[in-house]
Scaffold this active site. Sequence first.
Site, mmCIF file in Angstrom:
data_model
loop_
_atom_site.group_PDB
_atom_site.id
_atom_site.type_symbol
_atom_site.label_atom_id
_atom_site.label_comp_id
_atom_site.label_asym_id
_atom_site.label_seq_id
_atom_site.Cartn_x
_atom_site.Cartn_y
_atom_site.Cartn_z
ATOM 1 N N ARG A 1 0.847 -1.186 0.000
ATOM 2 C CA ARG A 1 0.000 0.000 0.000
ATOM 3 C C ARG A 1 0.884 1.236 0.000
ATOM 4 N NH1 ARG A 1 -4.411 -1.354 -1.808
ATOM 5 N NH2 ARG A 1 -5.573 0.291 -0.768
ATOM 6 N N HIS B 1 0.190 0.837 -10.029
ATOM 7 C CA HIS B 1 -0.674 0.056 -9.131
ATOM 8 C C HIS B 1 -1.356 -1.091 -9.894
ATOM 9 C CE1 HIS B 1 -3.171 0.339 -5.174
ATOM 10 N NE2 HIS B 1 -2.951 -0.917 -5.533
#
Length: 321
Positions: free
Chosen positions: A236, A284
């Site tokens: 993250r 991502h």
Amino acid sequence: MTKGALALLIHGGTDNWSPQRWKARFDDVCGDRPVVLLPDAGLDPADVHYAAVWKPVPGELAGFPNLRVIFNLGAGVDALMADKTLPSLPLVRVAVDDLTARMTEYVVLHVLMHHRQELYLRESQRVKRWAPKYQWPAAAIGVGILGLGTLGIDAAEVLKRLGFQIAGWSRSEKQADGIECFHGAAQLDAFLARTDILVSLLPLTPDTRGILDRKMFAKLRRSSPLGAPVMINAGRGGLQNEADILACLDEGTLGGVSLDVFGQEPLPADSPFWTHPKVVLTPHNAADTDADAISRYVAEQIATFESGGALRNLVDRVRGY
């Protein structure tokens, strides 16, 4: 409605994750169960028994009086856990083989990229320089994986087969065949001291926010063939102190990084990460999972739940993952 409706609350993501494509996938696997893409002005909130969500707006899930289970369509649940109005209901995270395999692909790709000196070799190609350096064996490199959940264990096992020295760290004690396992704050420094390539697959919790910082990087092994340690973050964005990463790259505390996640996404055009010569950047997409597999997983879990079976991969709200 004969069956409780499944509501879809989906914000952001790639084309593969567009709300309309999710709706089509769930229509295929849910049989006669109504699937509703929100917002839908014609929906009676009382008809919703299940919600499948990705980064819902805080408060969106509070308006369904008969909601029974919430399914998070991605691996990270930090956005959900930050919602102070989140109903006190079972929260299920995604754990499908497809997601695990894709994350392992990403981790192995980037470990090998740094191990095999690809940044140097690609720069050599650009300047037409034929000057190979000595290539050390995988057995000379210690790879340390922060986070020994399903994703971390799978990546560790594949890297071990390639010959790397593999270790893992987790908050609570874990055991895995052939992998040196560390746990808890007391064993973190020993884990870092034997690590040349640090791979972060940690969940984002109050305890892990900003954990990838100068203090941690300075504790990585300084004597490896790489010259300086490398960090790979496919967990993250909130795990990393981005100012510290850039400063440590410039001063040599880190020799390179691969980053799939960032504190602000999409990454702003003026971010120095785009052009830094020691940064490998991806948007991502480390585990851009097949949404067909996820929709089947959710439909199967609902069927099991309605027949009296137990839900799998429940989030521990105390731990935050």
